[in-house]
Design an enzyme around this catalytic site. Structure first.
Site, PDB file in Angstrom:
ATOM      1  N   GLU A  26       0.838  -1.203   0.000  1.00 20.08           N
ATOM      2  CA  GLU A  26       0.000   0.000   0.000  1.00 20.08           C
ATOM      3  C   GLU A  26       0.875   1.255   0.000  1.00 20.08           C
ATOM      4  OE1 GLU A  26      -3.017   0.162   3.022  1.00 20.08           O
ATOM      5  OE2 GLU A  26      -3.925  -1.734   2.374  1.00 20.08           O
ATOM      6  N   ASP A  65      -9.008   0.207  -0.731  1.00 22.00           N
ATOM      7  CA  ASP A  65      -7.741   0.829  -0.346  1.00 22.00           C
ATOM      8  C   ASP A  65      -7.585   2.236  -0.908  1.00 22.00           C
ATOM      9  OD1 ASP A  65      -6.877  -1.372   1.180  1.00 22.00           O
ATOM     10  OD2 ASP A  65      -6.126  -2.380  -0.613  1.00 22.00           O
ATOM     11  N   LYS A  85      -4.025  -6.424  -2.941  1.00 18.78           N
ATOM     12  CA  LYS A  85      -4.156  -7.735  -2.300  1.00 18.78           C
ATOM     13  C   LYS A  85      -3.078  -8.687  -2.796  1.00 18.78           C
ATOM     14  CE  LYS A  85      -7.863  -8.142   0.337  1.00 18.78           C
ATOM     15  NZ  LYS A  85      -7.594  -7.284   1.446  1.00 18.78           N
TER      16      LYS A  85
END
Length: 140
Positions: A26, A65, A85
């Site tokens: 992320e 996200d 993911k």
């Protein structure tokens, strides 16, 4: 896990002083969105998409996200809803034996599929695009 400080806080759609990453993947996407000149604005876990969880038969809230509005190569603008993911979580688990791990992976897969179906429909309704980014997309 940590806090990300955007270099370009005006591009962040939300509270730029409270941007949390939950994985290094992320963080990598945040740096890309913050730095890339084609990104008009972006946000992290600011969008709420309702979805139905078939495991507990209840409605839940899904916080993808990222959401990013970007200029494409052809000059058009598109808004993307992005989920980061591991690739293994995007594939149905293969049953070897009914272990606790297999059952947990299966439940995670079913819930993710429900979230992603809701996100795909949400994006379609808004003229947006839903994308799942895995380690392969990140060059890992």
């Amino acid at each position: 896990k940590g806090t990300f400080k955007p270099k370009n806080p005006t591009k962040y759609n939300g509270n730029a002083n409270n941007v949390i990453y939950r994985s290094l993947w992320e963080l990598r996407v945040m740096k890309y969105l913050d730095d890339h000149p084609e990104v008009i604005w972006w946000a992290s876990e600011e969008l709420i998409i309702p979805y139905y969880n078939p495991i507990d038969n209840k409605k839940h809230r899904y916080f993808p996200d990222f959401v990013a509005k970007m200029k494409r190569k052809d000059g058009t603008v598109m808004t993307y809803v992005i989920e980061v993911k591991p690739e293994i979580q995007t594939k149905k688990p293969e049953q070897k034996r009914k272990t606790k791990r297999y059952i947990q992976e299966s439940m995670t897969y079913v819930i993710n599929q429900s979230k992603w179906k809701a996100a795909t429909e949400f994006c379609k309704d808004h003229g947006w695009e839903f994308k799942i980014i895995t380690e392969k997309h990140l060059g890992l």
